[in-house]
Structures are given as C-alpha cells and as structure tokens.
Design an enzyme around this catalytic site. Structure first.
Site, PDB file in Angstrom:
ATOM      1  CB  CYS A  53      -0.912   0.035   1.220  1.00 55.92           C
ATOM      2  SG  CYS A  53      -1.869   1.573   1.315  1.00 55.92           S
ATOM      3  CB  CYS A 104      -1.744   4.648   4.656  1.00 55.37           C
ATOM      4  SG  CYS A 104      -3.352   4.089   4.090  1.00 55.37           S
ATOM      5  CB  SER A 105      -0.546   0.461   6.402  1.00 48.47           C
ATOM      6  OG  SER A 105      -1.553   1.090   7.169  1.00 48.47           O
ATOM      7  CB  CYS A 106      -4.902  -0.430   2.226  1.00 45.79           C
ATOM      8  SG  CYS A 106      -5.474   1.280   2.373  1.00 45.79           S
TER       9      CYS A 106
END
Lengths: 107, 202
Positions: free
Chosen positions: B107, B110-112
C-alpha cells in the site's frame, strides 16, 4: 507452525487502532477519507526521515486521528490536552499497583 | 515488608499512550463511543484474526477446483461466506502466482491490508523502505526476503487502496500432493500471501 508475532507492539497502538475502527464503524468518517488523511500524514513525516513502520507509524496515526477529531469538533485539542495532563497527574499520585483513576473534577 | 521507596507511583505511560487515553476518555464522556466496543475490536485483532484465515482460503483454493474458480471470480463474496469480511466494506481480490507471474502486495498510500484474512500488518509492510522500494525494485526486495525467482517469471505489484485489498495465492509446493486442507494450511505463511515469501515445502 512458528509462534505468531503479537499483532501490536504496544497497548496504545492497539487502542488508537481500535478507537479509529470504532469511530469509522459508527459513521464518524469513511475509511476512504481516513486512509487519504493518514497517507498524507505519513508522507509529511516521511520527508524528514525514513519511517520504520513501528512506533513512528502509530505516532502518525494518532496525529491524524487527533487532527480529524479536532476539525470535526468531536474532540477539541485543548480538552484533549487537559485530559492528558489529568491522566498524567493521576498516574503520578497513584501508588504502584493501585488502579489509576481520574479525579471527578478533571477534564 | 514495606518497600514503597522502590515504586513511589504507578508506571507513567508514554506521552502518546496518555494522549490516546485522553481521546478515549473524552469521547466516552461525550457518549460518542462505547469503550466495550473498542475493547472488543482490540481482542478481535489480537486474538481471533490472523494469517490462519488467509491460509485456510489458500489451502481450500489448492484443494477444491470449484472453490478456486469462485474465489478467482469474486473473492469478496467467497471469503465473506467463510466469515471473513471487511469491517470497512472493502473488496478483496485474489491474485494467483504462476510460473509466468509472481504477485506482491503493497500500500503506497498508507498500509491498506486484507485485515480479515491476514490480521494486522507486520512492521515492515508499513515501513517507508518497503512501500517505496517494492514498486521500484521488487526483485531486490524479494532477494532481501530470501526469495529468488527464475528470470522468466515476471513480478507484478498490486497497490492496495481503502476500497480494494489483495490476497496472493502462492503456488502449491511440490510434494504436497494428497495433503488435506489442515495440513496444507501449515505450508501457507503470512509472507507467502503478501508475496514476499513462497509456500513452505512439506
């Protein structure tokens, strides 16, 4: 099977994560909006130094959540700071091992 | 024996921990949040959701052709039927490794991450180093994880979003013929479902 790693390195990481998920689930913001805001914070922080994805990741997460809640008026930053200081005072005056409680007057 | 000079007061939490407590206290006092619901979310992600969910999906896809076909066609519906659905309403897509193509997930925003299938992402998945490098030099990132692919295998990197999360279906390892679903699950590591690893050999 290898031993599973703990999901969160620190309790507050879990708490700020869960608080955000809960606020999304009760409709305070969409996850798409959250991701966009959080991504912008990460980008801004990442300009100064390379983020390691641990403590700095959740610091960016907390900063984003504080910003969103202050903007929407759900949590005024002055109120949050006052409560943060009240919690600190409560920890400092509570003997070790006793439950830590806020003064009723605080915040 | 009294020894209160050792620990005069409770251990003071860090500044961010105090700020999170302050937010939680304020929102609870305003009646906006239910602290029990917040605790339930923590418990779910700490204890009940993790890569075993994804491993079950992969093991079933390896052993059941009809399940495999349905998963590749509409992963969101298939994993929801197994009880794995996104709390944020996101969609899931299964991407399958073959001799021709190896898949990796990142991602860049961000950090999906496919939480219902893999739990909370590891630190490296959230690091700038991984998020920036995997797009630019995926083979070098793979080498850092100890994975070397044949030169004829191409690498495709899938960039997750708030709306779409990916699950890599690793190649079924040689020597796993005849193993049942439970046994196959043990071969499916978390990293193999992100694409930074391969399934273990039995």
């Amino acid at each position: 099977m290898t031993r599973p790693e703990p999901a969160f390195e620190a309790l507050w990481h879990a708490q700020v994560f869960a608080l955000t998920v809960h606020l999304n689930e009760i409709g305070q913001f969409t996850w798409g909006d959250w991701a966009a805001r959080f991504g912008a914070t990460l980008r801004r922080h990442g300009l100064a130094r390379e983020l390691n994805g641990g403590e700095d990741y959740f610091a960016a997460w907390l900063e984003t959540l504080e910003g969103v809640l202050a903007e929407t008026g759900l949590a005024d930053s002055g109120d949050v700071t006052a409560l943060r200081d009240a919690w600190e005072a409560a920890y400092l005056r509570t003997p070790h091992g006793a439950p830590v409680r806020l003064d009723d007057a605080a915040g | 024996m009294p020894h209160d000079h050792d620990e005069p007061h409770s251990l003071l939490p860090s500044d961010p921990a105090l700020r999170v407590k302050a937010l939680e206290t304020l929102l609870t006092r305003k009646g906006l949040i239910d602290p029990a619901a917040v605790d339930e979310i923590i418990d779910t992600y700490e204890n009940r959701i993790g890569p075993r969910n994804g491993a079950r999906v992969v093991a079933r896809a390896w052993s059941d052709p009809a399940f495999h076909a349905a998963l590749m066609a509409d992963a969101t519906a298939v994993v929801a039927e197994m009880g794995f659905y996104g709390r944020q309403g996101e969609h899931m897509m299964a991407v399958e490794n073959t001799a021709q193509q190896h898949n990796m997930v990142v991602c860049t925003l961000c950090s999906c991450y496919p939480w219902p299938l893999l739990g909370i992402p590891p630190g490296w998945y959230k690091s700038d180093a991984y998020r920036a490098r995997v797009v630019r030099e995926p083979r070098r990132v793979l080498a850092d994880f100890g994975v070397e692919l044949p030169p004829e295998t191409s690498v495709r990197v899938w960039d997750s979003t708030a709306e779409m999360r990916y699950l890599v279906i690793p190649r079924r390892p040689e020597g796993s013929e005849g193993m049942d679903e439970e046994a196959l699950m043990a071969l499916v590591s978390r990293d193999s479902m992100i694409g930074t690893g391969l399934a273990r050999r039995p």
